[in-house]
Motif scaffolding. Structure first.
Motif, short mmCIF file in Angstrom:
data_model
loop_
_atom_site.label_atom_id
_atom_site.label_comp_id
_atom_site.label_asym_id
_atom_site.label_seq_id
_atom_site.Cartn_x
_atom_site.Cartn_y
_atom_site.Cartn_z
N LEU A 49 1.96 7.74 -6.23
CA LEU A 49 1.19 8.75 -5.51
C LEU A 49 0.06 8.16 -4.68
N HIS A 50 -0.32 6.94 -4.97
CA HIS A 50 -1.39 6.27 -4.25
C HIS A 50 -1.24 4.76 -4.47
N THR A 51 -2.02 4.01 -3.74
CA THR A 51 -1.94 2.56 -3.88
C THR A 51 -2.44 2.13 -5.25
N PRO A 53 0.85 -1.20 0.00
CA PRO A 53 0.00 0.00 0.00
C PRO A 53 0.89 1.24 0.00
N ARG A 54 0.38 2.32 -0.52
CA ARG A 54 1.16 3.56 -0.52
C ARG A 54 1.27 4.14 0.90
N ARG A 55 0.16 4.12 1.62
CA ARG A 55 0.14 4.62 2.99
C ARG A 55 -0.54 3.60 3.90
N TYR A 56 -0.18 3.66 5.18
CA TYR A 56 -0.80 2.77 6.15
C TYR A 56 -0.68 3.39 7.54
N ARG A 57 -1.76 3.40 8.23
CA ARG A 57 -1.83 3.92 9.60
C ARG A 57 -1.19 5.30 9.73
N GLY A 58 -1.59 6.16 8.79
CA GLY A 58 -1.26 7.58 8.88
C GLY A 58 0.07 8.01 8.31
N ASP A 78 3.43 7.26 5.23
CA ASP A 78 3.86 6.60 4.01
C ASP A 78 4.50 5.26 4.35
N ILE A 79 4.31 4.29 3.47
CA ILE A 79 4.79 2.94 3.72
C ILE A 79 6.31 2.88 3.87
N VAL A 80 7.03 3.75 3.14
CA VAL A 80 8.49 3.76 3.24
C VAL A 80 8.94 4.23 4.61
N PHE A 81 8.19 5.17 5.18
CA PHE A 81 8.50 5.61 6.54
C PHE A 81 8.44 4.45 7.52
N TRP A 82 7.34 3.70 7.48
CA TRP A 82 7.18 2.59 8.42
C TRP A 82 8.26 1.52 8.20
N GLU A 83 8.54 1.21 6.96
CA GLU A 83 9.52 0.16 6.70
C GLU A 83 10.92 0.58 7.13
N ARG A 84 11.23 1.83 6.93
CA ARG A 84 12.55 2.32 7.37
C ARG A 84 12.65 2.32 8.89
N GLU A 85 11.60 2.80 9.55
CA GLU A 85 11.62 2.87 11.01
C GLU A 85 11.67 1.48 11.64
N SER A 86 11.00 0.53 11.03
CA SER A 86 10.89 -0.80 11.64
C SER A 86 12.04 -1.73 11.27
N GLY A 87 13.00 -1.24 10.49
CA GLY A 87 14.19 -2.03 10.19
C GLY A 87 14.14 -2.88 8.95
N VAL A 88 13.07 -2.76 8.15
CA VAL A 88 12.97 -3.57 6.94
C VAL A 88 14.16 -3.32 6.02
N TYR A 89 14.59 -2.08 5.90
CA TYR A 89 15.66 -1.74 4.96
C TYR A 89 17.04 -2.14 5.48
N ASP A 90 17.11 -2.54 6.75
CA ASP A 90 18.39 -2.94 7.32
C ASP A 90 18.62 -4.46 7.26
#
Length: 429
Positions: free
Chosen positions: A244-246, A203-208, A210-222
């Motif tokens: 721009l959207h899902t 999805p483009r966004r989730y729980r307020g 952007d999806i990239v924000f959540w993945e970066r914060e949660s360690g997916v990119y590491d």
């Protein structure tokens, strides 16, 4: 020819410029050789309505920070190229444009590398190859069997719907480029067929956020490369993600895109497709659900104040599928005039003439940017060390690591104590 530079950088895209910035801060003499203009691949291999998939606040070059008013907005193609040009200008990076490297060789006697260009030669003790690992389109062999009157182009050659012949368009490949181009064509009221594959979805966004924000914060990119490479050494491609959207297969079908299974070949003048469309839709749904579950768990574990999940219409809409799967198409019957191949990319490293640097397919033999050839490095290679590799927000970390190694190697040759060699990093970071 003059004294050899400490380093030569091949390519003035985001990876090459990021490395140049760190080299400059470290005080190393170098040149950045670019085959065309700064950001040439972005200028010539992205369509007109293209937007980056990474939000602005994460589309950061080393040393920069985002101070605009739209942190979760997305740069257009031209905006991003302007950002790169401004970056090179502000930091006075030594970029030489319109200077393609036609051959990279090693002078074993002198202990330097020689870069041959149409305007002369350059010598350097180290070379960072940042010419791009995703700029040479791949097509399946079956493309050769298509009727000669059907125009075939790659996603890198697509500019806009108006540039194509009138008639229906078949897009082959349902990852990021395929889904986004199919939507671009649909908005121009073109008849669009989309041949799908086993591709995940996000999805483009989730729980307020952007999806990239959540993945970066949660360690997916590491996550290190070794933890997601397949048993056969293959890596799954990046999933379908709208800029721009899902975008989902079902949302495209609900808007009028005709979905097909995997493209399998040509038989008796008809294009043939596998009966796996529903399975491909299911795989996309499962990947999106897995991503959301991971984010939910992260939010719960860290007790974050995030809004509840809200259904995304692009994911909940029912797909519009033919009563019976379409397993073949006759180009003339459907007025199919164009096929756009969105089937992946690799890098063009044909200029590299140093043994042991490329594999049998002409792709980098590297680990975390390092090669067995002393002083040869790669920057910006997709999934080189982690999921972050190949992303713009990952180049700062990568560039510092490579320049650290360049300095350490130079110091070893000169007998400089290691602690003295690495002192620059404190101020550069």
């Amino acid at each position: 020819m003059g004294s050899p530079f400490d380093t030569a950088v091949i390519g003035a895209g985001w990876a090459g410029l990021g490395v140049s910035y760190v080299l400059t801060k470290a005080g190393l003499s170098h040149r950045v050789l670019e085959r065309g203009r700064i950001g040439e691949t972005w200028l010539t291999q992205r369509w007109d309505s293209f937007h980056l998939n990474t939000p602005k606040f994460l589309t950061l070059m080393p040393g920069d920070r985002y101070e605009g008013s739209q942190p979760e907005g997305f740069y257009t193609r031209d905006e991003f190229v302007a950002l790169l040009e401004d970056y090179a200008r502000r930091y006075r990076l030594p970029v030489v444009t319109n200077t393609p490297v036609t051959a990279l060789t090693r002078d074993g006697t002198a202990g330097v590398y020689r870069l041959i260009t149409p305007v002369g030669e350059l010598e350097a003790r180290a070379v960072v190859i940042a010419s791009g690992s995703l700029n040479c389109a791949r097509r399946p062999e079956v493309a050769r069997a298509l009727p000669p009157d059907v125009l075939q182009i790659d996603s890198s050659a697509y500019s806009n719907p108006q540039a194509l012949p009138t008639g229906a368009v078949l897009v082959v490949g349902s990852a990021q480029s395929g889904g986004q181009i199919a939507e671009d064509l649909l908005l121009a009221r073109r008849v669009v067929f989309l041949s799908t594959g086993r591709t995940g979805r996000k999805p483009r966004r989730y729980r307020g956020r952007d999806i990239v924000f959540w993945e970066r914060e949660s360690g997916v990119y590491d996550v290190p490369r070794k933890d997601f490479v397949g048993p056969d050494g293959r890596l799954a491609g990046r999933p379908l993600l709208g800029a721009l959207h899902t975008i989902s297969l079902q949302s495209l079908s609900a808007q009028g895109v005709v979905l097909l299974g995997r493209f399998t070949g040509v038989a008796n003048g008809r294009l043939t497709f596998a009966d796996d469309l529903r399975e491909n839709i299911r795989l996309g749904d499962e990947a999106a659900a897995k991503t959301k579950l991971h984010i939910d768990g992260y939010i719960t574990r860290h007790r974050l104040d995030a809004p509840p999940a809200v259904d995304d219409p692009a994911e909940t809409v029912a797909p519009r599928l033919p009563n019976s799967p379409i397993l073949s198409l006759c180009p003339s019957e459907h007025n199919l005039t164009t096929v756009i191949w969105c089937t992946g990319f690799e890098g063009n490293y044909s200029f590299v003439k140093v043994p042991g640097v490329l594999n049998a397919r002409g792709q980098p033999l590297e680990s975390e940017g390092m090669t067995i050839a002393p002083g040869i490095y790669f920057a910006g290679v997709d999934f080189s060390s982690t999921r972050k590799s190949g992303t713009i927000f990952g180049i700062a970390e990568e560039a510092h690591r490579l320049v650290d190694h360049i300095i350490a190697r130079r110091g070893d040759e000169m007998g400089t104590p290691r602690t003295d060699r690495l002192g620059y990093l404190d101020s550069a970071l």
